[in-house]
Design a protein around this motif. Structure first.
Motif, PDB file in Angstrom:
ATOM      1  N   CYS A 114     -54.067 -41.239  -2.352  1.00 14.10           N
ATOM      2  CA  CYS A 114     -54.772 -41.053  -3.624  1.00 14.10           C
ATOM      3  C   CYS A 114     -53.965 -41.845  -4.640  1.00 14.10           C
ATOM      4  O   CYS A 114     -52.855 -41.449  -5.010  1.00 14.10           O
ATOM      5  N   GLY A 115     -54.503 -42.986  -5.071  1.00 10.56           N
ATOM      6  CA  GLY A 115     -53.684 -43.915  -5.833  1.00 10.56           C
ATOM      7  C   GLY A 115     -52.568 -44.402  -4.921  1.00 10.56           C
ATOM      8  O   GLY A 115     -52.816 -44.874  -3.810  1.00 10.56           O
ATOM      9  N   LYS A 116     -51.337 -44.238  -5.351  1.00  8.49           N
ATOM     10  CA  LYS A 116     -50.193 -44.626  -4.515  1.00  8.49           C
ATOM     11  C   LYS A 116     -49.554 -43.420  -3.830  1.00  8.49           C
ATOM     12  O   LYS A 116     -48.559 -43.562  -3.109  1.00  8.49           O
ATOM     13  N   ASP A 117     -50.119 -42.240  -4.062  1.00  9.75           N
ATOM     14  CA  ASP A 117     -49.519 -41.012  -3.540  1.00  9.75           C
ATOM     15  C   ASP A 117     -50.119 -40.620  -2.190  1.00  9.75           C
ATOM     16  O   ASP A 117     -51.345 -40.567  -2.033  1.00  9.75           O
ATOM     17  N   ASP A 158     -60.770 -39.938  -3.760  1.00  6.31           N
ATOM     18  CA  ASP A 158     -60.045 -40.571  -4.864  1.00  6.31           C
ATOM     19  C   ASP A 158     -61.075 -41.195  -5.808  1.00  6.31           C
ATOM     20  O   ASP A 158     -61.278 -42.402  -5.815  1.00  6.31           O
ATOM     21  N   ASN A 159     -61.704 -40.338  -6.599  1.00  2.00           N
ATOM     22  CA  ASN A 159     -62.792 -40.803  -7.468  1.00  2.00           C
ATOM     23  C   ASN A 159     -62.309 -41.632  -8.648  1.00  2.00           C
ATOM     24  O   ASN A 159     -63.118 -42.259  -9.341  1.00  2.00           O
ATOM     25  N   GLU A 160     -61.006 -41.678  -8.880  1.00  2.00           N
ATOM     26  CA  GLU A 160     -60.482 -42.478  -9.987  1.00  2.00           C
ATOM     27  C   GLU A 160     -59.967 -43.850  -9.545  1.00  2.00           C
ATOM     28  O   GLU A 160     -59.433 -44.600 -10.353  1.00  2.00           O
ATOM     29  N   ASP A 161     -60.164 -44.172  -8.270  1.00  2.00           N
ATOM     30  CA  ASP A 161     -59.762 -45.511  -7.815  1.00  2.00           C
ATOM     31  C   ASP A 161     -60.547 -46.569  -8.586  1.00  2.00           C
ATOM     32  O   ASP A 161     -61.768 -46.455  -8.761  1.00  2.00           O
ATOM     33  N   LYS A 162     -59.846 -47.608  -9.046  1.00  2.00           N
ATOM     34  CA  LYS A 162     -60.466 -48.596  -9.936  1.00  2.00           C
ATOM     35  C   LYS A 162     -61.540 -49.427  -9.251  1.00  2.00           C
ATOM     36  O   LYS A 162     -62.467 -49.906  -9.905  1.00  2.00           O
TER      37      LYS A 162
END
Length: 200
Positions: free
Chosen positions: A76-79, A10-14
């Protein structure tokens, strides 16, 4: 042979996106160096549907995951993209390697009760200190790096533990010592095929 090597992150995690990406890149680098095909599943395409498309018919492979998790899910995010009592069965004959908080409690338990060639996960919160990211990346990936480099599953797990021990030794006077120790204490490994290598 475990081919290709799946690398989910999940490379887009903040908060930890850069760390997850760095772990992904380390595994990819070693896979390329050793001549193995790999498949990246990053934030844009890391869904349960895509994971199932790759793994539901597959036989034996390596699946690595660097993202957040709960007892029963990888996120991945909330998914949810991997879930206990749902698609974990896709990985029973694989090597499954993850640095996701808590996931050994449910996902790891399912692997223990069924069968998996090898599993690495964590049964508590897995900590990362961004300012010391390189140390945490080495500890998070060492076992899988060793396996891709041709070590047996048993040797790979031993190398992972040794990496933690060496990092702890070097961090004695460092504020990250306690968090590295907590990560090591949360580590859960299952090795049902000790002499298995990626080249078998």
């Amino acid at each position: 042979m475990n081919n290709p090597i799946y690398i989910a992150c999940d490379n887009e995690d903040k908060v930890l996106g850069h760390f997850f990406q760095s772990c992904h890149d380390k595994i990819r680098e070693v896979a390329v160096e050793k001549g193995f095909d790999y498949e990246s599943l990053t934030s844009g395409n890391l869904t349960k549907e895509n994971v199932n498309n790759y793994t539901s018919e597959a036989d034996e492979y390596v699946f690595s995951a660097f993202s957040h998790g709960t007892d029963d899910t990888l996120l991945c995010g909330k998914d949810v993209y991997i879930q206990a009592n749902d698609n974990v069965k896709n990985f029973y004959s694989s090597v499954f390697y993850t640095f996701a908080c808590y996931s050994a409690n449910g996902i790891g338990k399912e692997f223990k009760e069924s069968y998996v060639l090898g599993y690495v996960g964590y049964n508590n919160q897995a900590w990362v200190v961004p300012a010391y990211e390189d140390i945490f990346v080495r500890c998070a990936t060492k076992g899988l790096v060793s396996y891709i480099e041709g070590k047996t599953l048993k040797e790979s797990v031993n190398n992972l533990i040794t990496e933690y021990d060496n990092s702890l030794k070097n961090a004695k006077m460092n504020p990250i010592y306690g968090l590295l120790l907590r990560n090591k204490q949360a580590l859960v490994t299952i090795v049902n095929s000790e002499d298995k290598t990626i080249n078998d």
